[in-house]
Design a protein around this motif. Structure first.
Motif, PDB file in Angstrom:
ATOM      1  N   UNK A   1     -12.241 -38.652  51.884  1.00 14.19           N
ATOM      2  CA  UNK A   1     -13.184 -37.567  51.610  1.00 14.19           C
ATOM      3  C   UNK A   1     -13.042 -37.042  50.184  1.00 14.19           C
ATOM      4  N   UNK A   2     -11.799 -37.002  49.691  1.00 15.45           N
ATOM      5  CA  UNK A   2     -11.550 -36.464  48.358  1.00 15.45           C
ATOM      6  C   UNK A   2     -10.915 -37.547  47.491  1.00 15.45           C
ATOM      7  N   UNK A   3     -11.725 -38.288  46.726  1.00 17.11           N
ATOM      8  CA  UNK A   3     -11.159 -39.351  45.883  1.00 17.11           C
ATOM      9  C   UNK A   3     -10.128 -38.836  44.882  1.00 17.11           C
ATOM     10  N   UNK A   4     -10.268 -37.578  44.450  1.00 20.17           N
ATOM     11  CA  UNK A   4      -9.337 -37.035  43.472  1.00 20.17           C
ATOM     12  C   UNK A   4      -7.947 -36.834  44.058  1.00 20.17           C
ATOM     13  N   UNK A   5      -7.843 -36.849  45.381  1.00 20.72           N
ATOM     14  CA  UNK A   5      -6.531 -36.675  46.016  1.00 20.72           C
ATOM     15  C   UNK A   5      -5.672 -37.929  45.907  1.00 20.72           C
TER      16      UNK A   5
ATOM     17  N   UNK B   1      -1.388 -37.201  49.488  1.00 22.22           N
ATOM     18  CA  UNK B   1      -0.825 -36.524  50.658  1.00 22.22           C
ATOM     19  C   UNK B   1      -1.334 -37.192  51.930  1.00 22.22           C
ATOM     20  N   UNK B   2      -0.562 -37.188  52.999  1.00 20.33           N
ATOM     21  CA  UNK B   2      -0.982 -37.892  54.214  1.00 20.33           C
ATOM     22  C   UNK B   2      -2.311 -37.413  54.773  1.00 20.33           C
ATOM     23  N   UNK B   3      -2.599 -36.102  54.645  1.00 20.78           N
ATOM     24  CA  UNK B   3      -3.854 -35.600  55.212  1.00 20.78           C
ATOM     25  C   UNK B   3      -5.079 -36.189  54.528  1.00 20.78           C
ATOM     26  N   UNK B   4      -4.920 -36.696  53.292  1.00 23.28           N
ATOM     27  CA  UNK B   4      -6.052 -37.319  52.613  1.00 23.28           C
ATOM     28  C   UNK B   4      -6.504 -38.593  53.312  1.00 23.28           C
ATOM     29  N   UNK B   5      -5.634 -39.170  54.140  1.00 23.79           N
ATOM     30  CA  UNK B   5      -5.943 -40.431  54.820  1.00 23.79           C
ATOM     31  C   UNK B   5      -6.545 -40.225  56.203  1.00 23.79           C
ATOM     32  N   UNK B   6      -6.877 -39.014  56.547  1.00 22.30           N
ATOM     33  CA  UNK B   6      -7.495 -38.726  57.852  1.00 22.30           C
ATOM     34  C   UNK B   6      -8.980 -39.085  57.797  1.00 22.30           C
ATOM     35  N   UNK B   7      -9.241 -40.361  57.625  1.00 22.76           N
ATOM     36  CA  UNK B   7     -10.614 -40.827  57.451  1.00 22.76           C
ATOM     37  C   UNK B   7     -11.295 -41.123  58.777  1.00 22.76           C
ATOM     38  N   UNK B   8     -10.513 -41.209  59.854  1.00 26.09           N
ATOM     39  CA  UNK B   8     -11.095 -41.416  61.175  1.00 26.09           C
ATOM     40  C   UNK B   8     -10.141 -40.874  62.229  1.00 26.09           C
TER      41      UNK B   8
END
Length: 396
Positions: free
Chosen positions: A271-275, A140-147
Protein backbone atom coordinates in the motif's frame (compact mmCIF):
# COMPACT_ATOMS: atom_id res chain seq x y z
CA UNK A 1 57.88 -27.90 -7.39
CA UNK A 2 54.64 -25.87 -7.53
CA UNK A 3 51.59 -28.08 -8.12
CA UNK A 4 47.78 -27.68 -8.08
CA UNK A 5 45.97 -30.71 -6.67
CA UNK A 6 43.09 -31.85 -4.40
CA UNK A 7 43.44 -31.28 -0.67
CA UNK A 8 43.92 -34.70 0.96
CA UNK A 9 41.55 -35.66 3.75
CA UNK A 10 44.25 -35.45 6.40
CA UNK A 11 44.94 -31.78 5.50
CA UNK A 12 41.38 -30.44 5.45
CA UNK A 13 41.91 -28.91 8.89
CA UNK A 14 44.77 -26.92 7.40
CA UNK A 15 42.52 -25.84 4.52
CA UNK A 16 39.89 -24.65 6.97
CA UNK A 17 42.44 -22.77 9.06
CA UNK A 18 43.58 -20.84 5.96
CA UNK A 19 39.97 -20.16 5.03
CA UNK A 20 39.24 -18.95 8.56
CA UNK A 21 42.21 -16.57 8.55
CA UNK A 22 41.09 -15.03 5.25
CA UNK A 23 37.33 -14.82 5.75
CA UNK A 24 36.52 -14.55 9.45
CA UNK A 25 37.02 -11.65 11.82
CA UNK A 26 40.00 -11.87 14.17
CA UNK A 27 37.80 -12.26 17.24
CA UNK A 28 36.02 -15.19 15.60
CA UNK A 29 39.06 -17.05 14.33
CA UNK A 30 38.83 -20.83 14.40
CA UNK A 31 42.06 -22.60 15.23
CA UNK A 32 42.61 -25.88 13.35
CA UNK A 33 42.71 -27.92 16.58
CA UNK A 34 39.73 -26.16 18.22
CA UNK A 35 37.15 -28.73 17.25
CA UNK A 36 34.53 -27.38 19.66
CA UNK A 37 34.43 -24.09 17.74
CA UNK A 38 34.48 -25.47 14.21
CA UNK A 39 31.91 -23.51 12.23
CA UNK A 40 31.71 -25.58 9.06
CA UNK A 41 33.58 -28.75 8.17
CA UNK A 42 35.54 -28.26 4.97
CA UNK A 43 33.72 -31.10 3.25
CA UNK A 44 31.12 -29.29 1.15
CA UNK A 45 32.25 -28.92 -2.44
CA UNK A 46 35.67 -29.98 -3.71
CA UNK A 47 38.79 -28.48 -2.13
CA UNK A 48 41.89 -27.69 -4.15
CA UNK A 49 45.23 -26.17 -3.30
CA UNK A 50 48.50 -25.01 -4.75
CA UNK A 51 51.43 -26.72 -3.07
CA UNK A 52 55.01 -25.48 -3.20
CA UNK A 53 56.73 -28.71 -2.37
CA UNK A 54 54.67 -29.94 0.56
CA UNK A 55 53.63 -26.48 1.73
CA UNK A 56 50.03 -25.40 1.09
CA UNK A 57 50.32 -21.86 -0.33
CA UNK A 58 46.89 -21.16 -1.88
CA UNK A 59 43.43 -22.72 -1.62
CA UNK A 60 40.03 -22.70 -3.29
CA UNK A 61 36.78 -24.63 -3.27
CA UNK A 62 34.65 -25.69 -6.24
CA UNK A 63 30.93 -26.44 -6.34
CA UNK A 64 30.07 -28.25 -9.55
CA UNK A 65 26.42 -27.53 -10.39
CA UNK A 66 24.27 -26.78 -13.42
CA UNK A 67 22.90 -23.40 -14.53
CA UNK A 68 20.59 -22.08 -17.24
CA UNK A 69 22.06 -19.95 -20.02
CA UNK A 70 19.90 -18.91 -22.96
CA UNK A 71 17.29 -21.62 -22.34
CA UNK A 72 19.88 -24.37 -22.01
CA UNK A 73 21.29 -26.00 -18.91
CA UNK A 74 25.06 -26.24 -18.75
CA UNK A 75 27.57 -27.37 -16.12
CA UNK A 76 28.99 -24.51 -14.10
CA UNK A 77 31.89 -24.38 -11.68
CA UNK A 78 31.14 -22.13 -8.72
CA UNK A 79 34.39 -20.89 -7.23
CA UNK A 80 34.73 -20.04 -3.55
CA UNK A 81 37.21 -19.78 -0.67
CA UNK A 82 40.16 -18.46 -2.68
CA UNK A 83 42.83 -17.58 -0.13
CA UNK A 84 46.58 -17.28 0.27
CA UNK A 85 48.29 -16.88 3.65
CA UNK A 86 49.99 -13.47 3.97
CA UNK A 87 53.51 -14.86 3.83
CA UNK A 88 52.79 -16.25 0.34
CA UNK A 89 50.94 -13.35 -1.26
CA UNK A 90 52.26 -11.44 -4.30
CA UNK A 91 54.20 -14.48 -5.50
CA UNK A 92 51.96 -15.54 -8.38
CA UNK A 93 50.31 -18.45 -6.58
CA UNK A 94 46.75 -17.20 -7.21
CA UNK A 95 47.41 -16.93 -10.94
CA UNK A 96 48.75 -20.50 -10.85
CA UNK A 97 45.60 -21.53 -9.00
CA UNK A 98 43.32 -19.87 -11.55
CA UNK A 99 45.13 -21.18 -14.61
CA UNK A 100 45.16 -24.67 -13.12
CA UNK A 101 41.51 -24.91 -12.20
CA UNK A 102 40.42 -23.48 -15.56
CA UNK A 103 42.38 -26.38 -17.08
CA UNK A 104 40.53 -28.73 -14.73
CA UNK A 105 37.15 -27.25 -15.66
CA UNK A 106 37.85 -27.68 -19.37
CA UNK A 107 39.01 -31.27 -18.86
CA UNK A 108 35.78 -31.95 -16.94
CA UNK A 109 33.69 -30.25 -19.69
CA UNK A 110 32.56 -27.47 -17.36
CA UNK A 111 32.32 -24.49 -19.75
CA UNK A 112 31.26 -21.78 -17.27
CA UNK A 113 32.64 -20.37 -14.03
CA UNK A 114 30.95 -18.10 -11.49
CA UNK A 115 32.18 -16.47 -8.30
CA UNK A 116 31.31 -13.78 -5.77
CA UNK A 117 34.17 -11.32 -5.96
CA UNK A 118 35.70 -9.94 -2.79
CA UNK A 119 37.20 -7.32 -5.11
CA UNK A 120 35.70 -6.88 -8.58
CA UNK A 121 38.76 -5.27 -10.25
CA UNK A 122 40.94 -8.13 -8.97
CA UNK A 123 38.86 -10.77 -10.75
CA UNK A 124 38.29 -8.55 -13.80
CA UNK A 125 41.99 -9.02 -14.55
CA UNK A 126 41.42 -12.76 -14.77
CA UNK A 127 38.35 -12.57 -17.01
CA UNK A 128 35.41 -12.61 -14.59
CA UNK A 129 32.92 -9.78 -15.08
CA UNK A 130 29.73 -8.82 -13.28
CA UNK A 131 26.82 -11.03 -14.31
CA UNK A 132 23.89 -9.52 -12.45
CA UNK A 133 22.65 -7.21 -9.75
CA UNK A 134 20.35 -8.02 -6.87
CA UNK A 135 18.10 -5.95 -4.61
CA UNK A 136 17.76 -5.80 -0.84
CA UNK A 137 14.38 -4.50 0.34
CA UNK A 138 13.68 -3.56 3.94
CA UNK A 139 10.44 -2.47 5.57
CA UNK A 140 8.38 -2.78 8.76
CA UNK A 141 6.40 -6.04 8.85
CA UNK A 142 3.03 -4.26 8.75
CA UNK A 143 3.93 -2.89 5.30
CA UNK A 144 3.63 -6.46 3.99
CA UNK A 145 -0.01 -6.88 5.03
CA UNK A 146 -1.04 -6.95 1.39
CA UNK A 147 -3.63 -9.70 1.84
CA UNK A 148 -5.53 -11.37 4.66
CA UNK A 149 -7.06 -14.10 2.51
CA UNK A 150 -6.11 -17.67 3.37
CA UNK A 151 -7.30 -19.12 0.01
CA UNK A 152 -7.47 -22.59 1.55
CA UNK A 153 -3.74 -23.03 1.98
CA UNK A 154 -1.56 -23.32 5.05
CA UNK A 155 1.95 -22.54 6.23
CA UNK A 156 4.18 -25.50 7.00
CA UNK A 157 7.65 -25.87 8.42
CA UNK A 158 10.02 -27.61 6.01
CA UNK A 159 12.94 -29.95 6.69
CA UNK A 160 16.00 -31.12 4.75
CA UNK A 161 14.40 -34.41 3.68
CA UNK A 162 11.80 -32.34 1.78
CA UNK A 163 14.34 -30.62 -0.43
CA UNK A 164 12.85 -32.08 -3.62
CA UNK A 165 9.59 -30.20 -2.95
CA UNK A 166 11.52 -26.97 -2.62
CA UNK A 167 13.50 -27.72 -5.77
CA UNK A 168 10.32 -27.72 -7.83
CA UNK A 169 9.29 -24.30 -6.51
CA UNK A 170 12.78 -22.92 -7.08
CA UNK A 171 12.76 -24.16 -10.68
CA UNK A 172 9.45 -22.38 -11.33
CA UNK A 173 10.61 -19.14 -9.73
CA UNK A 174 13.99 -19.26 -11.46
CA UNK A 175 12.66 -20.05 -14.93
CA UNK A 176 12.72 -16.42 -16.18
CA UNK A 177 16.31 -15.84 -15.03
CA UNK A 178 19.62 -16.77 -16.58
CA UNK A 179 22.09 -18.45 -14.21
CA UNK A 180 19.34 -20.17 -12.25
CA UNK A 181 21.08 -23.04 -10.49
CA UNK A 182 20.01 -26.66 -10.26
CA UNK A 183 21.07 -27.49 -6.72
CA UNK A 184 22.38 -30.86 -5.68
CA UNK A 185 21.06 -32.71 -2.65
CA UNK A 186 24.28 -31.76 -0.86
CA UNK A 187 23.66 -28.08 -1.61
CA UNK A 188 20.09 -28.20 -0.29
CA UNK A 189 21.07 -30.01 2.88
CA UNK A 190 24.37 -28.32 3.68
CA UNK A 191 23.92 -24.81 2.29
CA UNK A 192 20.17 -24.05 2.23
CA UNK A 193 19.18 -25.71 5.51
CA UNK A 194 22.46 -25.04 7.29
CA UNK A 195 24.48 -21.94 8.12
CA UNK A 196 27.92 -21.18 9.50
CA UNK A 197 26.06 -19.50 12.36
CA UNK A 198 22.50 -20.32 13.40
CA UNK A 199 20.66 -22.64 11.03
CA UNK A 200 17.87 -20.76 9.23
CA UNK A 201 14.14 -21.33 9.49
CA UNK A 202 12.50 -22.73 6.36
CA UNK A 203 8.75 -22.34 5.95
CA UNK A 204 6.47 -22.81 2.98
CA UNK A 205 2.93 -22.20 1.84
CA UNK A 206 1.07 -25.18 0.42
CA UNK A 207 -2.40 -25.55 -1.05
CA UNK A 208 -4.14 -28.90 -1.53
CA UNK A 209 -0.91 -30.60 -0.53
CA UNK A 210 1.17 -28.78 -3.19
CA UNK A 211 4.05 -26.60 -2.06
CA UNK A 212 3.76 -23.32 -3.95
CA UNK A 213 6.27 -21.07 -2.20
CA UNK A 214 8.88 -21.03 0.54
CA UNK A 215 11.07 -18.73 2.66
CA UNK A 216 14.53 -19.21 4.17
CA UNK A 217 15.22 -16.74 6.98
CA UNK A 218 16.82 -16.00 10.32
CA UNK A 219 15.60 -13.83 13.17
CA UNK A 220 18.16 -11.50 14.69
CA UNK A 221 16.70 -10.74 18.13
CA UNK A 222 19.24 -8.06 19.05
CA UNK A 223 18.33 -6.05 15.96
CA UNK A 224 14.63 -7.05 15.92
CA UNK A 225 15.17 -8.09 12.30
CA UNK A 226 13.77 -10.95 10.26
CA UNK A 227 16.29 -11.50 7.48
CA UNK A 228 15.02 -13.43 4.43
CA UNK A 229 17.96 -14.87 2.51
CA UNK A 230 15.74 -16.65 -0.01
CA UNK A 231 12.17 -16.38 -1.21
CA UNK A 232 10.77 -18.47 -4.05
CA UNK A 233 7.25 -18.93 -5.36
CA UNK A 234 5.53 -20.44 -8.35
CA UNK A 235 2.68 -17.95 -8.79
CA UNK A 236 1.47 -14.51 -7.57
CA UNK A 237 -0.96 -15.98 -5.03
CA UNK A 238 1.84 -17.88 -3.33
CA UNK A 239 3.92 -14.69 -3.17
CA UNK A 240 1.11 -12.81 -1.45
CA UNK A 241 0.74 -15.60 1.08
CA UNK A 242 4.46 -15.55 1.88
CA UNK A 243 4.25 -11.80 2.46
CA UNK A 244 1.28 -12.39 4.76
CA UNK A 245 3.39 -14.90 6.70
CA UNK A 246 6.13 -12.30 7.16
CA UNK A 247 3.62 -9.65 8.24
CA UNK A 248 2.39 -11.77 11.18
CA UNK A 249 5.83 -11.32 12.76
CA UNK A 250 5.00 -7.69 13.60
CA UNK A 251 4.86 -8.48 17.32
CA UNK A 252 8.29 -10.14 17.15
CA UNK A 253 10.45 -7.93 14.92
CA UNK A 254 10.58 -4.30 13.81
CA UNK A 255 12.00 -4.85 10.33
CA UNK A 256 11.84 -7.37 7.50
CA UNK A 257 14.73 -7.65 5.03
CA UNK A 258 14.34 -9.54 1.75
CA UNK A 259 17.01 -10.33 -0.83
CA UNK A 260 15.88 -10.99 -4.39
CA UNK A 261 15.98 -10.06 -8.06
CA UNK A 262 15.90 -6.42 -9.07
CA UNK A 263 12.61 -6.86 -10.97
CA UNK A 264 10.72 -8.29 -7.97
CA UNK A 265 7.28 -6.56 -7.84
CA UNK A 266 7.17 -6.00 -4.06
CA UNK A 267 7.03 -2.19 -4.26
CA UNK A 268 4.02 -2.41 -6.58
CA UNK A 269 2.16 -4.74 -4.22
CA UNK A 270 2.35 -2.84 -0.94
CA UNK A 271 0.00 0.00 0.00
CA UNK A 272 2.85 2.38 0.82
CA UNK A 273 5.77 2.04 -1.61
CA UNK A 274 7.75 4.58 0.41
CA UNK A 275 7.78 2.16 3.35
CA UNK A 276 10.08 -0.17 1.39
CA UNK A 277 13.73 0.88 1.32
CA UNK A 278 15.44 -0.67 -1.70
CA UNK A 279 19.17 -0.86 -2.38
CA UNK A 280 20.70 -2.47 -5.44
CA UNK A 281 24.03 -4.32 -5.16
CA UNK A 282 26.47 -5.91 -7.61
CA UNK A 283 26.06 -9.67 -7.67
CA UNK A 284 28.09 -12.62 -8.87
CA UNK A 285 30.65 -12.57 -11.68
CA UNK A 286 30.77 -14.90 -14.67
CA UNK A 287 33.47 -16.23 -16.99
CA UNK A 288 33.35 -18.44 -20.05
CA UNK A 289 35.81 -21.27 -19.54
CA UNK A 290 35.45 -22.61 -23.08
CA UNK A 291 34.14 -20.14 -25.67
CA UNK A 292 33.60 -22.69 -28.43
CA UNK A 293 31.67 -25.08 -26.16
CA UNK A 294 29.38 -22.35 -24.81
CA UNK A 295 28.62 -20.69 -28.14
CA UNK A 296 27.77 -24.04 -29.73
CA UNK A 297 25.76 -25.24 -26.74
CA UNK A 298 23.24 -22.43 -26.23
CA UNK A 299 20.00 -21.61 -28.03
CA UNK A 300 19.64 -18.56 -30.26
CA UNK A 301 16.52 -16.68 -31.37
CA UNK A 302 14.91 -18.41 -34.34
CA UNK A 303 15.02 -15.20 -36.37
CA UNK A 304 18.77 -14.70 -35.81
CA UNK A 305 20.73 -15.72 -38.91
CA UNK A 306 24.14 -14.83 -40.23
CA UNK A 307 27.86 -15.33 -39.94
CA UNK A 308 30.64 -13.35 -38.32
CA UNK A 309 34.18 -13.76 -37.02
CA UNK A 310 34.51 -12.95 -33.34
CA UNK A 311 37.95 -12.12 -31.99
CA UNK A 312 38.32 -12.94 -28.28
CA UNK A 313 41.04 -11.62 -26.02
CA UNK A 314 41.81 -13.98 -23.13
CA UNK A 315 45.14 -13.43 -21.41
CA UNK A 316 44.74 -16.42 -19.06
CA UNK A 317 43.96 -19.41 -21.30
CA UNK A 318 45.12 -19.76 -24.87
CA UNK A 319 42.22 -21.89 -26.14
CA UNK A 320 39.92 -18.85 -25.86
CA UNK A 321 42.45 -16.34 -27.18
CA UNK A 322 41.40 -16.93 -30.76
CA UNK A 323 39.17 -15.78 -33.60
CA UNK A 324 35.97 -17.83 -33.87
CA UNK A 325 33.67 -18.08 -36.86
CA UNK A 326 30.10 -18.06 -35.57
CA UNK A 327 27.38 -19.23 -37.99
CA UNK A 328 23.89 -18.75 -36.54
CA UNK A 329 20.72 -20.15 -38.09
CA UNK A 330 17.47 -21.77 -36.92
CA UNK A 331 18.08 -21.34 -33.20
CA UNK A 332 21.53 -22.95 -33.11
CA UNK A 333 25.08 -22.17 -34.15
CA UNK A 334 28.26 -23.78 -35.39
CA UNK A 335 31.58 -22.45 -34.13
CA UNK A 336 35.13 -23.02 -35.32
CA UNK A 337 38.51 -21.40 -34.80
CA UNK A 338 39.63 -19.42 -37.84
CA UNK A 339 42.58 -17.37 -39.05
CA UNK A 340 40.25 -14.89 -40.78
CA UNK A 341 40.27 -11.27 -39.60
CA UNK A 342 37.64 -10.59 -36.90
CA UNK A 343 34.48 -8.62 -37.68
CA UNK A 344 34.17 -7.86 -33.97
CA UNK A 345 36.64 -8.03 -31.08
CA UNK A 346 36.10 -8.11 -27.31
CA UNK A 347 37.57 -9.47 -24.10
CA UNK A 348 36.54 -12.74 -22.48
CA UNK A 349 34.79 -10.90 -19.65
CA UNK A 350 32.67 -8.76 -21.97
CA UNK A 351 31.79 -11.83 -24.04
CA UNK A 352 30.71 -13.60 -20.85
CA UNK A 353 28.34 -10.73 -20.02
CA UNK A 354 26.97 -10.76 -23.56
CA UNK A 355 26.34 -14.52 -23.55
CA UNK A 356 24.40 -14.59 -20.27
CA UNK A 357 22.31 -11.57 -21.30
CA UNK A 358 23.52 -9.07 -18.72
CA UNK A 359 24.80 -6.62 -21.35
CA UNK A 360 24.08 -6.08 -25.03
CA UNK A 361 26.46 -5.82 -27.95
CA UNK A 362 25.32 -2.24 -28.50
CA UNK A 363 25.98 -1.34 -24.88
CA UNK A 364 29.40 -2.94 -24.92
CA UNK A 365 30.29 -1.17 -28.15
CA UNK A 366 29.13 2.19 -26.80
CA UNK A 367 31.29 1.63 -23.70
CA UNK A 368 34.33 0.85 -25.84
CA UNK A 369 34.48 -2.81 -24.74
CA UNK A 370 33.48 -4.24 -28.12
CA UNK A 371 35.00 -3.20 -31.43
CA UNK A 372 32.64 -3.76 -34.36
CA UNK A 373 33.63 -3.23 -37.99
CA UNK A 374 30.20 -2.52 -39.45
CA UNK A 375 26.52 -2.01 -38.68
CA UNK A 376 25.59 -5.44 -40.07
CA UNK A 377 27.85 -7.20 -37.56
CA UNK A 378 26.51 -5.11 -34.69
CA UNK A 379 22.93 -5.91 -35.73
CA UNK A 380 23.66 -9.65 -35.88
CA UNK A 381 25.27 -9.60 -32.42
CA UNK A 382 22.31 -7.70 -30.97
CA UNK A 383 19.88 -10.14 -32.60
CA UNK A 384 21.77 -13.29 -31.62
CA UNK A 385 22.37 -12.18 -28.02
CA UNK A 386 19.31 -10.25 -26.82
CA UNK A 387 19.34 -8.98 -23.21
CA UNK A 388 17.66 -10.99 -20.47
CA UNK A 389 17.10 -11.01 -16.73
CA UNK A 390 19.99 -12.60 -14.82
CA UNK A 391 19.81 -13.61 -11.18
CA UNK A 392 22.27 -15.93 -9.48
CA UNK A 393 20.91 -16.21 -5.95
CA UNK A 394 23.27 -18.79 -4.46
CA UNK A 395 26.22 -17.49 -2.49
CA UNK A 396 29.32 -19.66 -2.42
Amino acid sequence: MVEYRPIPEERLDEFEALWSYAYRQLDDHVAPDDTDRRIEPARVGEQRGVFDGDELVAICRHHFLRATVRDTTRPIGCLASVATPPEHRRKGYVRTLIESFLDEYRDREVPLSALWAFDYPFYDRYGWELANQYAVRECPPEALSVTTEHTGGEFVRLYPDEYERLAGVLADHGAPYALSIERTEEWWRERTFRSRGADPHVYGWESDGELRGYLVYTIESDDALLDVSEIAFGDPTAYLQLLRFLAVHRSQVDRIRLRGPVDDPLVDLVDDPAAVETTVHPGASIRLVDVESVLEGIEYPEHAAGSLVLGVDDSIVDWNDEAFRLDVDGGSASVEVTTDAPDATLGIGALSQLVVGYRTAGGLADAGELTVDDRETRTLLNTAFPPGEVFLREEF
